[in-house]
Write a protein that holds these residues in place. Sequence first.
Motif, PDB file in Angstrom:
ATOM      1  N   GLY A 142       7.810   2.745  -1.106  1.00  0.00           N
ATOM      2  CA  GLY A 142       7.638   3.619   0.050  1.00  0.00           C
ATOM      3  C   GLY A 142       8.928   4.325   0.436  1.00  0.00           C
ATOM      4  O   GLY A 142       9.149   4.612   1.603  1.00  0.00           O
ATOM      5  N   GLY A 143       9.805   4.568  -0.530  1.00  0.00           N
ATOM      6  CA  GLY A 143      11.076   5.238  -0.273  1.00  0.00           C
ATOM      7  C   GLY A 143      12.185   4.325   0.197  1.00  0.00           C
ATOM      8  O   GLY A 143      13.333   4.734   0.328  1.00  0.00           O
ATOM      9  N   GLN A 144      11.884   3.053   0.442  1.00  0.00           N
ATOM     10  CA  GLN A 144      12.884   2.090   0.905  1.00  0.00           C
ATOM     11  C   GLN A 144      13.380   1.266  -0.278  1.00  0.00           C
ATOM     12  O   GLN A 144      12.594   0.618  -0.980  1.00  0.00           O
ATOM     13  CB  GLN A 144      12.275   1.159   1.948  1.00  0.00           C
ATOM     14  CG  GLN A 144      13.231   0.125   2.461  1.00  0.00           C
ATOM     15  CD  GLN A 144      12.566  -0.808   3.475  1.00  0.00           C
ATOM     16  OE1 GLN A 144      11.415  -0.619   3.863  1.00  0.00           O
ATOM     17  NE2 GLN A 144      13.296  -1.812   3.894  1.00  0.00           N
ATOM     18  N   ASN A 198       0.831  -1.214   0.000  1.00  0.00           N
ATOM     19  CA  ASN A 198       0.000   0.000   0.000  1.00  0.00           C
ATOM     20  C   ASN A 198       0.865   1.264   0.000  1.00  0.00           C
ATOM     21  O   ASN A 198       0.676   2.182   0.786  1.00  0.00           O
ATOM     22  CB  ASN A 198      -0.949  -0.001   1.195  1.00  0.00           C
ATOM     23  CG  ASN A 198      -2.056   1.028   1.021  1.00  0.00           C
ATOM     24  OD1 ASN A 198      -2.472   1.318  -0.092  1.00  0.00           O
ATOM     25  ND2 ASN A 198      -2.510   1.598   2.118  1.00  0.00           N
ATOM     26  N   ALA A 199       1.865   1.264  -0.886  1.00  0.00           N
ATOM     27  CA  ALA A 199       2.806   2.381  -0.968  1.00  0.00           C
ATOM     28  C   ALA A 199       3.197   2.614  -2.425  1.00  0.00           C
ATOM     29  O   ALA A 199       2.971   1.762  -3.281  1.00  0.00           O
ATOM     30  CB  ALA A 199       4.054   2.083  -0.146  1.00  0.00           C
ATOM     31  N   ARG A 233      -2.238   1.489  -5.940  1.00  0.00           N
ATOM     32  CA  ARG A 233      -3.171   0.638  -6.682  1.00  0.00           C
ATOM     33  C   ARG A 233      -2.514  -0.002  -7.892  1.00  0.00           C
ATOM     34  O   ARG A 233      -3.151  -0.706  -8.654  1.00  0.00           O
ATOM     35  CB  ARG A 233      -4.388   1.455  -7.120  1.00  0.00           C
ATOM     36  CG  ARG A 233      -5.188   1.975  -5.938  1.00  0.00           C
ATOM     37  CD  ARG A 233      -6.284   2.908  -6.377  1.00  0.00           C
ATOM     38  NE  ARG A 233      -5.664   4.048  -7.027  1.00  0.00           N
ATOM     39  CZ  ARG A 233      -6.226   4.774  -7.991  1.00  0.00           C
ATOM     40  NH1 ARG A 233      -7.434   4.498  -8.402  1.00  0.00           N
ATOM     41  NH2 ARG A 233      -5.596   5.784  -8.537  1.00  0.00           N
ATOM     42  N   GLY A 234      -1.205   0.270  -8.112  1.00  0.00           N
ATOM     43  CA  GLY A 234      -0.475  -0.307  -9.237  1.00  0.00           C
ATOM     44  C   GLY A 234      -0.553   0.495 -10.515  1.00  0.00           C
ATOM     45  O   GLY A 234      -0.087   0.057 -11.558  1.00  0.00           O
TER      46      GLY A 234
END
Length: 85
Positions: free
Chosen positions: A24-26, A5-6, A53-54
């Motif tokens: 998510g920035g990682q 969900n990122a 959502r892709g």
Amino acid sequence: AIKRNATATVSFDIANETYRASVGGQAIRGGRMPAGIDINSAFGGTSVQFDSRGIASAAGTAVVRNNLGRAKTIMVYITGNSRIN
């Protein structure tokens, strides 16, 4: 992107022949392209993003070429689908 969900991002540094994927920035994967493999273009800039959502931030293509001159084109559609030709 959907599972976590990122936002997921795939970035290319054409000059240094490197790539990076993050969610998510990682950073989850990255490195140098193998010897003899060049990134010729990447999504009209340097990266493509997929929302939670892709869905891709924009449609685009990336071209990867080997030292024999053979190329593969990675196409990303706005729907988030991708294809390699």
